[in-house]
Motif scaffolding. Structure first.
Motif, PDB file in Angstrom:
ATOM      1  N   SER A   1     -20.303   4.660   0.773  1.00 12.60           N
ATOM      2  CA  SER A   1     -19.710   4.393   1.392  1.00 12.60           C
ATOM      3  C   SER A   1     -19.312   4.071   3.080  1.00 12.60           C
ATOM      4  O   SER A   1     -20.516   5.477   3.340  1.00 12.60           O
ATOM      5  N   ARG A   2     -19.351   3.182   3.399  1.00 13.26           N
ATOM      6  CA  ARG A   2     -19.804   3.455   4.453  1.00 13.26           C
ATOM      7  C   ARG A   2     -19.271   4.353   5.743  1.00 13.26           C
ATOM      8  O   ARG A   2     -19.731   5.053   7.287  1.00 13.26           O
ATOM      9  N   HIS A   3     -17.482   4.669   5.361  1.00 15.26           N
ATOM     10  CA  HIS A   3     -17.008   5.428   6.546  1.00 15.26           C
ATOM     11  C   HIS A   3     -16.734   6.763   6.294  1.00 15.26           C
ATOM     12  O   HIS A   3     -16.775   8.116   7.458  1.00 15.26           O
TER      13      HIS A   3
ATOM     14  N   LEU B   1     -16.429   5.942  -8.054  1.00 12.00           N
ATOM     15  CA  LEU B   1     -16.889   5.576  -6.434  1.00 12.00           C
ATOM     16  C   LEU B   1     -15.946   7.148  -6.060  1.00 12.00           C
ATOM     17  O   LEU B   1     -14.277   7.142  -5.817  1.00 12.00           O
TER      18      LEU B   1
ATOM     19  N   THR C   1     -15.655   9.786  -2.483  1.00 18.13           N
ATOM     20  CA  THR C   1     -15.898   9.801  -1.015  1.00 18.13           C
ATOM     21  C   THR C   1     -15.349  11.027  -0.228  1.00 18.13           C
ATOM     22  O   THR C   1     -14.211  11.566  -1.306  1.00 18.13           O
TER      23      THR C   1
ATOM     24  N   SER D   1     -14.068  13.118   2.880  1.00 21.13           N
ATOM     25  CA  SER D   1     -13.415  13.219   4.661  1.00 21.13           C
ATOM     26  C   SER D   1     -13.622  14.619   4.699  1.00 21.13           C
ATOM     27  O   SER D   1     -12.143  14.995   4.260  1.00 21.13           O
TER      28      SER D   1
ATOM     29  N   GLU E   1      -8.051  13.926  -4.735  1.00 18.99           N
ATOM     30  CA  GLU E   1      -7.264  12.431  -5.520  1.00 18.99           C
ATOM     31  C   GLU E   1      -7.865  12.372  -6.131  1.00 18.99           C
ATOM     32  O   GLU E   1      -9.496  11.660  -6.278  1.00 18.99           O
TER      33      GLU E   1
ATOM     34  N   ASP F   1     -11.849  12.446  -2.960  1.00 14.77           N
ATOM     35  CA  ASP F   1     -11.247  10.602  -3.374  1.00 14.77           C
ATOM     36  C   ASP F   1     -12.353  10.359  -4.355  1.00 14.77           C
ATOM     37  O   ASP F   1     -13.183  10.224  -4.314  1.00 14.77           O
TER      38      ASP F   1
ATOM     39  N   ASP G   1     -12.475   7.327  -7.554  1.00 14.91           N
ATOM     40  CA  ASP G   1     -11.684   6.274  -7.318  1.00 14.91           C
ATOM     41  C   ASP G   1     -12.306   5.559  -9.012  1.00 14.91           C
ATOM     42  O   ASP G   1     -12.941   5.335  -8.167  1.00 14.91           O
TER      43      ASP G   1
ATOM     44  N   ASP H   1     -18.813  -6.275   5.870  1.00 12.42           N
ATOM     45  CA  ASP H   1     -18.851  -5.041   5.683  1.00 12.42           C
ATOM     46  C   ASP H   1     -17.433  -4.698   4.996  1.00 12.42           C
ATOM     47  O   ASP H   1     -17.103  -3.771   4.904  1.00 12.42           O
TER      48      ASP H   1
ATOM     49  N   LEU I   1      -8.884   1.593  -1.043  1.00 11.01           N
ATOM     50  CA  LEU I   1      -8.958   3.492  -1.300  1.00 11.01           C
ATOM     51  C   LEU I   1      -8.663   4.247  -0.194  1.00 11.01           C
ATOM     52  O   LEU I   1      -8.997   3.529   0.495  1.00 11.01           O
ATOM     53  N   PRO I   2      -8.428   5.472  -0.532  1.00  7.70           N
ATOM     54  CA  PRO I   2      -8.329   6.222   1.068  1.00  7.70           C
ATOM     55  C   PRO I   2      -8.687   6.159   2.356  1.00  7.70           C
ATOM     56  O   PRO I   2      -8.309   5.649   3.660  1.00  7.70           O
ATOM     57  N   ARG I   3     -10.106   6.020   1.421  1.00  2.00           N
ATOM     58  CA  ARG I   3     -11.739   6.438   2.622  1.00  2.00           C
ATOM     59  C   ARG I   3     -12.145   4.726   2.526  1.00  2.00           C
ATOM     60  O   ARG I   3     -12.892   5.078   3.113  1.00  2.00           O
ATOM     61  N   ALA I   4     -11.205   3.952   3.216  1.00  2.00           N
ATOM     62  CA  ALA I   4     -11.973   2.772   2.602  1.00  2.00           C
ATOM     63  C   ALA I   4     -12.360   1.893   4.157  1.00  2.00           C
ATOM     64  O   ALA I   4     -12.637   1.473   4.393  1.00  2.00           O
ATOM     65  N   THR I   5     -11.302   2.959   5.089  1.00  2.00           N
ATOM     66  CA  THR I   5     -11.199   2.778   6.109  1.00  2.00           C
ATOM     67  C   THR I   5     -12.229   3.754   7.043  1.00  2.00           C
ATOM     68  O   THR I   5     -12.390   5.138   6.326  1.00  2.00           O
ATOM     69  N   HIS I   6     -12.145   3.696   8.546  1.00  2.00           N
ATOM     70  CA  HIS I   6     -12.473   4.881   9.309  1.00  2.00           C
ATOM     71  C   HIS I   6     -12.327   6.440   9.602  1.00  2.00           C
ATOM     72  O   HIS I   6     -12.876   6.822   9.223  1.00  2.00           O
TER      73      HIS I   6
ATOM     74  N   ARG J   1      -9.513   8.047   6.914  1.00  2.00           N
ATOM     75  CA  ARG J   1      -8.555   8.999   5.638  1.00  2.00           C
ATOM     76  C   ARG J   1      -7.775   7.701   6.266  1.00  2.00           C
ATOM     77  O   ARG J   1      -6.943   9.012   6.483  1.00  2.00           O
TER      78      ARG J   1
ATOM     79  N   ARG K   1      -3.152   8.225   0.049  1.00  2.00           N
ATOM     80  CA  ARG K   1      -2.950   7.466  -1.120  1.00  2.00           C
ATOM     81  C   ARG K   1      -1.352   6.727  -1.395  1.00  2.00           C
ATOM     82  O   ARG K   1      -0.684   7.825  -1.652  1.00  2.00           O
TER      83      ARG K   1
ATOM     84  N   LEU L   1     -12.447  -1.387  -1.822  1.00  2.00           N
ATOM     85  CA  LEU L   1     -13.690  -0.683  -1.525  1.00  2.00           C
ATOM     86  C   LEU L   1     -14.088  -0.083   0.158  1.00  2.00           C
ATOM     87  O   LEU L   1     -14.181   1.271  -0.049  1.00  2.00           O
ATOM     88  N   GLN L   2     -14.039  -0.804   0.635  1.00  2.00           N
ATOM     89  CA  GLN L   2     -14.530  -0.639   2.176  1.00  2.00           C
ATOM     90  C   GLN L   2     -13.851  -2.110   3.152  1.00  2.00           C
ATOM     91  O   GLN L   2     -13.897  -3.570   2.644  1.00  2.00           O
ATOM     92  N   ALA L   3     -13.302  -1.058   4.760  1.00  2.00           N
ATOM     93  CA  ALA L   3     -12.891  -2.469   4.941  1.00  2.00           C
ATOM     94  C   ALA L   3     -13.472  -1.941   6.489  1.00  2.00           C
ATOM     95  O   ALA L   3     -13.899  -1.006   7.263  1.00  2.00           O
TER      96      ALA L   3
END
Lengths: 238, 238, 238, 238, 238, 238
Positions: A21-23, A38, A40, A42, A62, A115, A117, B34, B66-71, B73, B76, B119-121
């Motif tokens: 995961s990139r972030h 998956l 992550t 944080s 979670e 997390d 998932d 991405d 997903l909670p950490r798909a973004t920059h 978290r 959920r 999964l990733q945003a």
């Protein structure tokens, strides 16, 4: 004979893809055969209210499963408006398991949220999650150390988890879904690479089991965890 | 100049991996650069209460991130106990878009649920979701046809979706997150390969926009959707 | 022929009763024919957490429909324990539309909450709500200015909203319920009195529509919004 | 030295008052020292949806704690609007434990719901609940048999539960609250009077534990369960 | 001296506008001075589960207050996700009061739902709601009779409600908000035009009150209800 | 003739066991015949937000019923995720009744929460709860005084509550469940030992009642409350 043709003490293939995961500060796509989770990690520079001002950190987890991770679609917990008892039980187990191997004082006043998932499920999602969580956590903490935010390493050990069970009278390692759904007995073990037991949860699905069965499963679990520590080490370059 | 260095009418790389999920009747991992969305199509041989006995089917969608798909978290939704307004708005759009290109009578009394999990945003998650959803749906319906459960194809067209916007005064195609978060105007277009518009949603983020801007974005959207139809065709072997 | 006998470009009668509610800083009972919405604007001298200390204000909206505003009684959202996706979509649209024409810095650290409650519904509740909301907001801000709490006017333009659609092959203005429920295409436009578009949301109810249809609806919307601006001006004495 | 002055293998006083509740088909007020749990068994002549028409019965459990059962008042779950993860975990455990010793086919298409409400807590509420639940269940089933609704006894064994732990380096039996809150390791055992293990849940509170510790706790648990079976037998007149 | 200058036994002006709502089978906008409540009666040809097949009907009520019906904006119950205890208490009272004067057997297997929504509040919303509800119910039942769905009239009496209280030592009729918020004692009476008491709810706001005070308030209530029955008769043409 | 054989003005046996709960600052198990309520009083050295810094205390109450306190099992409110309207109505009544006899300024900035949990129900749970709550509150405040945290006694009177009703044409005191479920009229009275009325709630279950009936029930209530004050005095050693 196991449905998969595996030997009683044979794990499924373990794959751990770090940095999936990139972030996230740490992440890992962990596969135990067809079970794909998956994970992550944080990092947040603040702690929950009950820890504020105590100079200690926190690790929490979670867990979720995509609605169609399973053979038949399950309902989405966000749409139902609550997490099931099973979900809460699993995420409490993951958090507890990780906190056992982290020195929370050394982590400082920050929280790491793991997390997990499940993208695809074929038995053993909680044990795959714990095993992959260690990798995500390790990467996130390595980043904190590389960034100079931590000087001492708060991780005291590797932690891995595996399920064992009695299938058609034989104790077997790393249950997949066909085994899990018809096992007589089922146990999850969470253990460290120093040999210690972090958590053991054994359940008789039909008839009660005996001490000998418990010990046989524990021995299989040690074999499985050995493979997991190796995969974790490889994924994190240790 | 776009942050990514792309030309104004240049899409991000599109990747569509059909059959990503083992259990679902149809599935697709769709990537717009991405932005990664896992889409599954689940077939159930029953319809919601309001359609029972009417000889018609239904297509519906659910969306999650997903909670950490973004920059940073996000919380959920299952833990918070409800889906946000944004989530509901997006899943209603996805369902509506797909129903427009499906002959629900021809589908028969069954429901197809499309799950879109980000999964990733990196911007454009709803348009990637719609575009990938067509692939998952196509595969699920092909399976129904191959299994002899459907004789006529209920899918009437391909449907794709793309966002456009005005970034630093220029109309651009397929906004990524850095563009999306600072665009003056932002529009999502859902269109079919026959040239028809299924849905247009244009929003002034700061100042109102004019008709000319709307039309310029529509033209870019047509270019983008062309690429999407091609990727869909390739992914489904059509 | 429209069910109401109106010409394609003919609005329903608009009535706007300012000051309908005794307690609110601004209020308006807006009627588009048989669609009646009570709008109030409530001023609070504090902003939501994400804006604290930034020297900016906020405008937000909530929307509700009385259970028997419609032909058949709908369930009460407070009793069900959640707002529907439709409700959330509409209240997000109202808030966004108003924020576009308010200079939030000029508003200062205060929040104005617009409550739009549908007393009776006959199509077009969201567009009536936005159009009436401007009146309630205008009155509330005039009061802030009269009280010396604001010196510069933060409202930059009038904003109005109207629905258009294609009914039996003809583009028509200001859909009532019988038209809305059988229209082929349906679009809501939010526009300012300076001619700018704030939001456009067009949806194909059955078959996709083309660019020409979109433009024809846009032209009708401009006609309708002209009437709305006049009614707003009259209601607020401008 | 244990805070209570008990020997390492010494249980607290067990009291079981059968028929404590006037309305329930079976009931028991169970006390393990200062831990008091009121258990009722309610018989309903219908089963949950997933079992309808299968000719099988069901046994399920719910658990709750009065807000001031504990040293400091906890919030009421009904007021908070949800059951905690801990509550759900415990009630799932109780239900699972009882189902293991009941022949659900022999029970017929009826459900028995076990309610375990903690009136006062001093550690070990879940194990007291399981132990008392057997008594309530036994009485309810005896009533079904006396009423001629059951001819064969569906109960296959007695089931009891007890916690063990390592306190100041020593394995001890039946933890009370002061021990529970500072134990290094903590394990709950559910076992039958035939010697079988139904469930084992061991958790390292600080440092991982070893196999020897697990076995030592298991041996203590056998001692404790012996006392529980005797108390159950006495309470039910067997 | 009352804040409004009214005599102790003087009601506020009562206005009842029947047929305010276009869609409902019965409706009434009721005003007790500045307290305005919109009441609708909705007829459904089915009863709640507990009454199915019993040949009886049901009358139930729901109550709500628009967020800015009051001096300061209250939060929207639909947005909070639950109805307050006060709301539930009031809607239970309204439903109970109406059921007392309806012959549920004569109503037949249908349900009438009364929705009482407070558009503007100035004390006494529940009593205005009950009084207006009778009008809406009367109109709805007249319609059922006119449509031939009912032959005998199930309404046995008129029901009205009024609040009384002790304000600055004097028993007064029909409290408005300034009185209500500082009254020493406060009582709501629901009575029929035959002289019977349906409900009495008296509360000491500070010091307990005596029997004499209760009776004095009851006498005032009879005066007020007389005015209400007259207004109801006028609004329904009886 | 009453089902229990009691005379019309005869209470059930009252038992009050003070100090039933080990942890609470005050507690009482109160029995009115077969109605058993466990009441605890919990003292917290902080007040709710609306009272902070005002130098006043607060007394509040929560009420619950164990699922099988009744003849047939009711669903658990914590599992359903909300408290019923009845529960909220009762707990609001209990809190209000106690606040009337407590000098909140004299209590100081602390909150006392009264939990009333019905272990077994046979009619009159709310009146038993209020009557027992006074004992728990008295004990908790005596403890505050003994600990030197309070110098003046904030309790101004005893408060008791009792239900009366009309059963087969006769006014009777202290309804049990068989009476309660078939009474024509039902009233709950909350009164102080100084003779004042704190709350009166009379409800016509079928036909409206008259003033004479209300007064007859009030007279019975005074007889019943006399017994309650005596039992309270005995339980608290006053």
């Amino acid at each position: 004979m196991r449905p998969s043709g595996r030997a009683p003490d044979e794990m499924r293939t373990i794959e751990m893809t770090p940095g999936f995961s990139r972030h996230a500060e740490g992440s890992c796509l962990v596969k135990f055969g067809d079970t794909h989770v998956l994970v992550t990690a944080s990092v947040e520079e603040r702690v929950p209210p009950f820890l504020r001002g105590k100079g200690e950190g926190w690790v929490t987890a979670e867990y979720g499963m995509l609605p169609r991770a399973t053979h038949t679609r399950g309902s989405r917990e966000a749409a139902k408006g609550k997490q099931s008892g099973r979900t809460q039980e699993i995420q409490r187990l993951i958090g507890r398991s990780l906190r056992t191997i982290v020195d929370l004082k050394a982590l400082g006043e920050r929280q790491i949220t793991i997390d997990c998932d499940v993208l695809q499920a074929d038995g053993g999602t909680r044990t795959a999650a714990i095993s992959g969580a260690w990798v995500a956590l390790r990467i996130a903490i390595d980043k904190l150390m590389a960034d100079g935010l931590l000087t001492a390493d708060p991780i005291r050990a590797q932690v891995g988890a595996i399920s064992c069970g009695v299938y058609e009278g034989t104790a077997v390692l790393d249950l997949d879904y066909p085994e899990d759904s018809s096992a007589e007995t089922d146990a999850n073990f969470v253990m460290t690479d120093k040999g210690g037991i972090v958590e053991v949860q054994g359940t008789a699905e039909r008839d009660p089991f005996d001490e000998e069965t418990l010990l046989r499963m524990l021995r299989l679990a040690r074999i499985g965890c050995g493979k997991i520590y190796a995969a974790q080490a490889k994924a994190t370059g240790r």
